[in-house]
Design an enzyme around this catalytic site. Structure first.
Site, PDB file in Angstrom:
ATOM      1  CG  LEU A  59      -1.991  -0.788   1.192  1.00 24.17           C
ATOM      2  CD1 LEU A  59      -3.056  -0.957   2.466  1.00 24.17           C
ATOM      3  CD2 LEU A  59      -3.061  -0.630  -0.124  1.00 24.17           C
ATOM      4  CD  GLU A  60       2.549   1.128   3.534  1.00 27.74           C
ATOM      5  OE1 GLU A  60       1.493   1.004   4.325  1.00 27.74           O
ATOM      6  OE2 GLU A  60       2.976   0.050   3.117  1.00 27.74           O
ATOM      7  CB  CYS A  82       5.300 -10.744  -2.949  1.00 22.95           C
ATOM      8  SG  CYS A  82       4.447 -12.249  -3.028  1.00 22.95           S
ATOM      9  CB  ILE A  84       0.869 -14.444  -0.111  1.00 23.57           C
ATOM     10  CG1 ILE A  84       2.048 -14.299  -0.890  1.00 23.57           C
ATOM     11  CG2 ILE A  84       0.276 -15.984  -0.122  1.00 23.57           C
ATOM     12  CD1 ILE A  84       3.356 -15.158  -0.210  1.00 23.57           C
ATOM     13  CD  GLU A  87      -6.365 -18.230   8.331  1.00 26.34           C
ATOM     14  OE1 GLU A  87      -6.865 -17.743   9.335  1.00 26.34           O
ATOM     15  OE2 GLU A  87      -5.770 -19.160   8.473  1.00 26.34           O
ATOM     16  CG  HIS A  90      -5.158  -6.821   4.993  1.00 21.47           C
ATOM     17  ND1 HIS A  90      -5.430  -5.572   4.974  1.00 21.47           N
ATOM     18  CD2 HIS A  90      -4.001  -6.923   4.675  1.00 21.47           C
ATOM     19  CE1 HIS A  90      -4.283  -4.809   5.047  1.00 21.47           C
ATOM     20  NE2 HIS A  90      -3.212  -5.685   4.933  1.00 21.47           N
TER      21      HIS A  90
END
Length: 184
Positions: A59-60, A82, A84, A87, A90
């Site tokens: 996000l930065e 990256c 990944i 659960e 987000h």
């Protein structure tokens, strides 16, 4: 689909070496290292130079690019990182928002290659990041290089503003160099 081939554009060439900023989120350091290695190699192969800026997460990355685009003299940017799937949702937020922000920056004129991997597993990330394999870092750098080349191709010649200084011939013909500015 596996086994499908795709077309890759030939690398652009430059009269003036491009300068790129590689912005990387090294959250998964091994993946980030491979992405950066691929990006550096692609930039150097095109005769370009690079600098690296690290940020905490995906996000930065677009925020750092925006800062550099507004306050520096880079020709282009390579966004690397990256994400990944975990659960929670987000993953969706990070993937969508980082990609959308990079696209908006591109529409503002920043030449950006997006190499932020969005994958389901670490194995997928490793396969895509490997500089000797799918080399998504190199691909992102090449995308930025192509956009830089396109920007240069379509740029308008610089035009000065204000008055042009008098030519030497004019000054000699008119005696302009002989005048004392205090008495003129």
């Amino acid at each position: 689909m596996a086994g499908q081939s795709h077309h890759t554009l030939p690398a652009p060439t430059f009269e003036r070496a491009p300068k790129l900023l590689i912005v990387v989120a090294p959250y998964y350091s091994g993946i980030a290292g491979e992405l950066v290695a691929g990006a550096k190699a692609a930039i150097e192969a095109a005769g370009g130079t690079w600098e690296i800026a690290e940020v905490p997460g995906a996000l930065e990355v677009p925020i750092a690019i925006r800062i550099a685009h507004r306050q520096s003299n880079f020709d282009g940017f390579v966004a690397l990182g990256c994400v990944i799937r975990g659960e929670t949702t987000h993953y969706d937020t990070v993937c969508n928002d980082s990609s959308r922000a990079l696209t908006l920056l591109g529409l503002e004129g920043a030449c950006i290659g997006n190499g932020i991997l969005t994958v389901e597993t670490m194995e997928q990330a490793e396969t895509r990041a490997e500089a000797a394999g799918q080399n998504k870092g190199g691909g992102a750098a090449e995308a930025a290089l192509h956009l830089i080349a396109l920007t240069r191709r379509f740029s308008r010649p610089e035009r000065g503003i204000g008055f042009k200084p008098a030519s030497a011939e004019y000054r000699l013909a008119t005696g302009a160099d002989d005048e004392d500015p205090k008495t003129a």
